[in-house]
Design an enzyme around this catalytic site. Structure first.
Site, PDB file in Angstrom:
ATOM      1  N   LYS A   1      -7.038   5.880  15.719  1.00 25.38           N
ATOM      2  CA  LYS A   1      -7.306   4.929  14.625  1.00 25.38           C
ATOM      3  C   LYS A   1      -6.185   3.902  14.500  1.00 25.38           C
ATOM      4  O   LYS A   1      -6.438   2.701  14.458  1.00 25.38           O
ATOM      5  CB  LYS A   1      -7.438   5.685  13.299  1.00 25.38           C
ATOM      6  CG  LYS A   1      -7.486   4.749  12.094  1.00 25.38           C
ATOM      7  CD  LYS A   1      -7.556   5.475  10.772  1.00 25.38           C
ATOM      8  CE  LYS A   1      -6.227   5.790  10.158  1.00 25.38           C
ATOM      9  NZ  LYS A   1      -5.654   4.839   9.227  1.00 25.38           N
ATOM     10  N   ASN A   2      -4.935   4.373  14.432  1.00 27.21           N
ATOM     11  CA  ASN A   2      -3.869   3.441  14.107  1.00 27.21           C
ATOM     12  C   ASN A   2      -3.485   2.532  15.272  1.00 27.21           C
ATOM     13  O   ASN A   2      -2.774   1.546  15.075  1.00 27.21           O
ATOM     14  CB  ASN A   2      -2.666   4.195  13.529  1.00 27.21           C
ATOM     15  CG  ASN A   2      -2.968   4.694  12.111  1.00 27.21           C
ATOM     16  OD1 ASN A   2      -3.926   4.235  11.483  1.00 27.21           O
ATOM     17  ND2 ASN A   2      -2.192   5.647  11.621  1.00 27.21           N
TER      18      ASN A   2
ATOM     19  N   ARG B   1      -5.799  -1.144   4.743  1.00 26.84           N
ATOM     20  CA  ARG B   1      -4.404  -1.474   4.970  1.00 26.84           C
ATOM     21  C   ARG B   1      -4.239  -2.401   6.183  1.00 26.84           C
ATOM     22  O   ARG B   1      -3.512  -3.375   6.164  1.00 26.84           O
ATOM     23  CB  ARG B   1      -3.662  -0.160   5.220  1.00 26.84           C
ATOM     24  CG  ARG B   1      -2.179  -0.273   5.308  1.00 26.84           C
ATOM     25  CD  ARG B   1      -1.579  -0.345   3.942  1.00 26.84           C
ATOM     26  NE  ARG B   1      -0.194  -0.700   3.976  1.00 26.84           N
ATOM     27  CZ  ARG B   1       0.401  -1.345   2.977  1.00 26.84           C
ATOM     28  NH1 ARG B   1      -0.277  -1.708   1.918  1.00 26.84           N
ATOM     29  NH2 ARG B   1       1.665  -1.632   3.040  1.00 26.84           N
TER      30      ARG B   1
ATOM     31  N   CYS C   1      -4.982   3.750   1.811  1.00 25.62           N
ATOM     32  CA  CYS C   1      -4.879   5.009   1.072  1.00 25.62           C
ATOM     33  C   CYS C   1      -3.850   4.883  -0.043  1.00 25.62           C
ATOM     34  O   CYS C   1      -2.781   4.296   0.137  1.00 25.62           O
ATOM     35  CB  CYS C   1      -4.475   6.139   2.019  1.00 25.62           C
ATOM     36  SG  CYS C   1      -5.851   6.695   3.028  1.00 25.62           S
TER      37      CYS C   1
ATOM     38  N   ARG D   1       3.189   0.460  -1.430  1.00 27.72           N
ATOM     39  CA  ARG D   1       3.303   0.258   0.020  1.00 27.72           C
ATOM     40  C   ARG D   1       3.704  -1.199   0.277  1.00 27.72           C
ATOM     41  O   ARG D   1       2.866  -2.058   0.520  1.00 27.72           O
ATOM     42  CB  ARG D   1       1.976   0.631   0.702  1.00 27.72           C
ATOM     43  CG  ARG D   1       1.616   2.087   0.457  1.00 27.72           C
ATOM     44  CD  ARG D   1       0.308   2.492   1.092  1.00 27.72           C
ATOM     45  NE  ARG D   1       0.366   2.536   2.549  1.00 27.72           N
ATOM     46  CZ  ARG D   1      -0.647   2.927   3.315  1.00 27.72           C
ATOM     47  NH1 ARG D   1      -1.779   3.297   2.780  1.00 27.72           N
ATOM     48  NH2 ARG D   1      -0.527   2.944   4.624  1.00 27.72           N
TER      49      ARG D   1
ATOM     50  N   ILE E   1       5.319  -4.821   1.802  1.00 27.39           N
ATOM     51  CA  ILE E   1       5.276  -5.477   3.120  1.00 27.39           C
ATOM     52  C   ILE E   1       6.458  -6.430   3.289  1.00 27.39           C
ATOM     53  O   ILE E   1       6.396  -7.381   4.047  1.00 27.39           O
ATOM     54  CB  ILE E   1       3.930  -6.202   3.383  1.00 27.39           C
ATOM     55  CG1 ILE E   1       3.644  -7.275   2.323  1.00 27.39           C
ATOM     56  CG2 ILE E   1       2.772  -5.221   3.461  1.00 27.39           C
ATOM     57  CD1 ILE E   1       2.549  -8.266   2.775  1.00 27.39           C
TER      58      ILE E   1
ATOM     59  N   ASP F   1       1.519  11.750   8.581  1.00 25.54           N
ATOM     60  CA  ASP F   1       0.055  11.857   8.501  1.00 25.54           C
ATOM     61  C   ASP F   1      -0.451  13.262   8.826  1.00 25.54           C
ATOM     62  O   ASP F   1      -1.652  13.516   8.773  1.00 25.54           O
ATOM     63  CB  ASP F   1      -0.602  10.814   9.424  1.00 25.54           C
ATOM     64  CG  ASP F   1      -0.348   9.400   8.929  1.00 25.54           C
ATOM     65  OD1 ASP F   1      -0.011   9.229   7.750  1.00 25.54           O
ATOM     66  OD2 ASP F   1      -0.474   8.458   9.740  1.00 25.54           O
TER      67      ASP F   1
ATOM     68  N   ARG G   1     -12.960   7.398   6.988  1.00 18.59           N
ATOM     69  CA  ARG G   1     -12.201   6.218   7.424  1.00 18.59           C
ATOM     70  C   ARG G   1     -11.534   6.486   8.763  1.00 18.59           C
ATOM     71  O   ARG G   1     -11.270   5.557   9.515  1.00 18.59           O
ATOM     72  CB  ARG G   1     -11.086   5.908   6.422  1.00 18.59           C
ATOM     73  CG  ARG G   1     -11.561   5.348   5.117  1.00 18.59           C
ATOM     74  CD  ARG G   1     -10.405   5.223   4.172  1.00 18.59           C
ATOM     75  NE  ARG G   1      -9.730   3.968   4.441  1.00 18.59           N
ATOM     76  CZ  ARG G   1      -9.179   3.222   3.496  1.00 18.59           C
ATOM     77  NH1 ARG G   1      -9.196   3.606   2.249  1.00 18.59           N
ATOM     78  NH2 ARG G   1      -8.606   2.095   3.804  1.00 18.59           N
TER      79      ARG G   1
HETATM   80  N1  EPU Z   1       8.005   0.040   4.135  1.00 16.16           N
HETATM   81  C1  EPU Z   1       8.806  -0.830   3.465  1.00 16.16           C
HETATM   82  N2  EPU Z   1       8.605  -2.170   3.666  1.00 16.16           N
HETATM   83  C2  EPU Z   1       7.655  -2.645   4.512  1.00 16.16           C
HETATM   84  C3  EPU Z   1       6.834  -1.734   5.202  1.00 16.16           C
HETATM   85  C4  EPU Z   1       7.034  -0.382   4.986  1.00 16.16           C
HETATM   86  O1  EPU Z   1       9.667  -0.429   2.689  1.00 16.16           O
HETATM   87  O2  EPU Z   1       7.550  -3.882   4.651  1.00 16.16           O
HETATM   88  C5  EPU Z   1       8.210   1.497   3.946  1.00 16.16           C
HETATM   89  C6  EPU Z   1       6.992   2.179   3.349  1.00 16.16           C
HETATM   90  O3  EPU Z   1       6.978   2.093   1.944  1.00 16.16           O
HETATM   91  C7  EPU Z   1       7.161   3.595   3.862  1.00 16.16           C
HETATM   92  C8  EPU Z   1       7.820   3.412   5.236  1.00 16.16           C
HETATM   93  O4  EPU Z   1       8.362   2.090   5.232  1.00 16.16           O
HETATM   94  O5  EPU Z   1       8.034   4.308   3.032  1.00 16.16           O
HETATM   95  C9  EPU Z   1       6.874   3.531   6.414  1.00 16.16           C
HETATM   96  O6  EPU Z   1       5.769   2.636   6.257  1.00 16.16           O
HETATM   97  P1  EPU Z   1       4.981   2.050   7.507  1.00 16.16           P
HETATM   98  O7  EPU Z   1       5.073   0.560   7.473  1.00 16.16           O
HETATM   99  O8  EPU Z   1       5.433   2.739   8.736  1.00 16.16           O
HETATM  100  O9  EPU Z   1       3.491   2.444   7.158  1.00 16.16           O
HETATM  101  P2  EPU Z   1       2.191   1.600   7.399  1.00 16.16           P
HETATM  102  O10 EPU Z   1       2.346   0.743   8.596  1.00 16.16           O
HETATM  103  O11 EPU Z   1       1.755   0.975   6.125  1.00 16.16           O
HETATM  104  C10 EPU Z   1       1.135   3.301   9.050  1.00 16.16           C
HETATM  105  C11 EPU Z   1      -0.128   4.073   9.118  1.00 16.16           C
HETATM  106  C12 EPU Z   1      -0.089   5.195   8.104  1.00 16.16           C
HETATM  107  C13 EPU Z   1       1.143   6.066   8.332  1.00 16.16           C
HETATM  108  C14 EPU Z   1       2.405   5.213   8.381  1.00 16.16           C
HETATM  109  C15 EPU Z   1       3.646   6.004   8.775  1.00 16.16           C
HETATM  110  C16 EPU Z   1      -1.715   2.381   9.765  1.00 16.16           C
HETATM  111  C17 EPU Z   1      -2.880   1.531   9.389  1.00 16.16           C
HETATM  112  N3  EPU Z   1      -1.252   3.179   8.826  1.00 16.16           N
HETATM  113  O12 EPU Z   1       1.186   2.763   7.735  1.00 16.16           O
HETATM  114  O13 EPU Z   1      -1.240   5.956   8.374  1.00 16.16           O
HETATM  115  O14 EPU Z   1       1.266   7.001   7.286  1.00 16.16           O
HETATM  116  O15 EPU Z   1       2.241   4.144   9.329  1.00 16.16           O
HETATM  117  O16 EPU Z   1       3.483   6.579  10.038  1.00 16.16           O
HETATM  118  O17 EPU Z   1      -1.261   2.338  10.900  1.00 16.16           O
HETATM  119  C18 EPU Z   1      -3.047   7.318   7.939  1.00 16.16           C
HETATM  120  O18 EPU Z   1      -3.435   7.100   9.090  1.00 16.16           O
HETATM  121  O19 EPU Z   1      -3.526   8.208   7.188  1.00 16.16           O
HETATM  122  C19 EPU Z   1      -1.976   6.495   7.387  1.00 16.16           C
HETATM  123  C20 EPU Z   1      -1.740   6.372   6.113  1.00 16.16           C
END
Ligand code: EPU
Length: 462
Positions: free
Chosen positions: A55-56, A126, A150, A155, A157, A339, A432
């Site tokens: 998925k990711n 997301r 989720c 969360r 950016i 995850d 999802r």
């Molecule tokens: N973070 C920041 N600033 C940012 C981005 C992230 O502080 O600009 C923090 C977040 O708050 C968190 C950490 O960095 O504490 C990690 O966040 P990350 O950006 O790695 O998460 P994501 O890209 O939003 C993806 C997966 C998630 C998975 C995380 C961590 C996707 C679509 N989602 O999320 O997957 O938990 O990486 O591995 O790729 C899932 O598949 O169930 C899922 C939630």
């Protein structure tokens, strides 16, 4: 009322679900039926299960297709609702999208004439934020709704935006839409990420791949899907080195061409079936996997007393003795994946002894599902980022909710182990990211079926 009772293990022709999953109409995305899973616990899982595409990885590779100047064919695409949402967005932007079969999609991005992703569908997931990086790479402008996904806390950016600014962009926020644009060509830059983030690493990669000069991302995330996105872009003609390490170097190129590319297997789906097998004292061969991606999960299962046998692209999980406690701390790859945290916590809730689970990736509470597990008799207390799990002799079936994708998978595992019947509500979260989970579990001998509830609109579920 049993709308989809599929207990017959010989029935592999589960077409009604498949037809539903490839329907790309807005109607199919605008509402969901709130099916429940009804699980009678106590069945030992045995046999083989095939793992779908990741998925990711898919949710980044689909937006990345718009960087190409000719059609791409993506194979091993998982048949899940997040993918359907993204292919719908691509169609809405003007791309030609054609499914050749359930797991192969051909996308021609040439007709796309817009730099905007409309809010209605995109804000629900997301991964729509990958259109920011991809649109910047394509046309230096992107207008995309702030992402959903989720709901397990804030969360941010900020790291994505920091990267875009370093590449020469400005941004503004208006009415829930984020606009990012560059007056001139994007230019390479050195970008140090303050936190290890999957999303920012991939989004910056997408924006930088056609920027002028060299971009270096330091403290980059190293997940398998980051390597997969880099491999996809490199196959298209990009020059990305170091993906899978914490320093990624991207030399911008002028054009990317259409290719055929097959997505890697889903690490988390595989891990979920491994845990389900262990939880039921089962013997399951998890097929079409990359065992190396599963090492952190396998290591914890072995510590708990589970036997793991690795093949070239299979992992056999055999559990013959009582499970032992162990401590788990989630970390960015190659650490134990966040995850998989709800699933392993559920497994520990029926292991002998007291275990500690430390959630170190998500700042905010990713333990909300623990309240649901407690309703089934699990003895877990949560203190901030740590859950203390006292192994219970047994769980008892109860009505519970899937609070998010992985929490939902954990409820299914709990239901498989529990005495009596468990009803898991809000399974649209599970769907999802898990392709045909009911059918796959039935094939392994689980007593589970989907019960339909009346529809309501997607607006109510974030
Ligand atoms: N973070 C920041 N600033 C940012 C981005 C992230 O502080 O600009 C923090 C977040 O708050 C968190 C950490 O960095 O504490 C990690 O966040 P990350 O950006 O790695 O998460 P994501 O890209 O939003 C993806 C997966 C998630 C998975 C995380 C961590 C996707 C679509 N989602 O999320 O997957 O938990 O990486 O591995 O790729 C899932 O598949 O169930 C899922 C939630």
């Amino acid at each position: 009322q049993r709308q989809m009772c599929i207990r017959d293990r010989s029935n592999t022709n589960l077409t009604s679900k498949n037809v539903l999953q490839t329907d790309l109409s807005s109607k199919s995305l605008g509402s969901v039926n709130l099916d429940k899973y009804v699980i009678k616990g106590g069945c030992r899982l045995t046999g083989e299960v095939n793992i779908s595409g990741a998925k990711n990885a898919a949710v980044a590779i689909l937006p990345a297709v718009i960087l190409s100047d000719s059609p791409c064919r993506i194979e091993n695409i998982p048949d899940i609702s997040d993918v359907k949402t993204l292919t719908y967005i691509l169609k809405e932007m003007g791309a030609r999208v054609e499914y050749l079969d359930l797991h192969t999609v051909e996308i021609d991005p040439r007709p796309i004439m817009t730099d905007t992703v409309s809010a209605e569908i995109a804000r629900r997931i997301r991964a729509s934020y990958y259109f920011i990086g991809a649109l910047l790479g394509r046309c230096r402008n992107a207008v995309v709704p702030l992402p959903g996904g989720c709901n397990f806390g804030v969360r941010p950016i900020d790291q994505h935006l920091k990267g875009f600014v370093a590449l020469g962009c400005d941004y503004s926020l208006d009415n829930g839409m984020i606009s990012v644009s560059a007056q001139n060509d994007l230019h390479g830059a050195n970008i140090y990420l303050d936190v290890v983030t999957v999303g920012a690493t991939m989004n910056i990669m997408l924006a930088a791949v056609k920027a002028r000069g060299l971009t270096v991302i330091e403290n980059a995330a190293r997940e398998p899907h980051i390597v997969d996105l880099a491999n996809f872009l490199n196959t298209m003609g990009a020059d990305i080195r170091g993906a899978g390490t914490d320093t990624i170097k991207i030399h911008g190129v002028q054009r990317l061409r259409g290719v055929t590319y097959s997505i890697i297997p889903d690490q988390i789906e595989a891990g979920t079936y491994m845990v389900a097998a262990a939880a039921t004292g089962g013997d399951v061969v998890v097929k079409n996997v990359t065992p190396k991606h599963l090492e952190s999960i396998s290591a914890k299962l072995v510590e708990m007393g589970v036997t793991i046998e690795e093949g070239d692209d299979t992992v056999r999980v055999l559990c013959e003795r009582p499970l032992r406690k162990c401590n788990v701390k989630t970390m960015p790859h190659p650490g134990f994946p966040t995850d998989m945290q709800p699933q392993i916590t559920t497994l520990l809730s029926v292991a002998k002894g007291t275990s500690m689970v430390n959630e170190s990736v998500w700042e905010n509470n990713r333990f909300k599902y623990v309240d649901e597990l407690r309703r089934m008799g699990a003895q877990i207390t949560v203190d901030g980022k740590v859950a203390i799990v006292e192994g219970a002799d047994r769980l008892k079936g109860a009505p519970v909710r899937a609070l998010d994708l992985r929490a939902g998978a954990a409820m299914v595992i709990a239901g498989l182990v529990a005495e009596g019947t468990t009803q898991v509500e809000d399974v649209q979260y599970i769907e999802r990211g898990y392709e045909n989970i009911v059918e796959k579990l039935v094939e392994l001998g689980a007593d589970i079926y989907r019960m339909e509830e009346p529809e309501r609109t997607l607006d109510k579920i974030g």
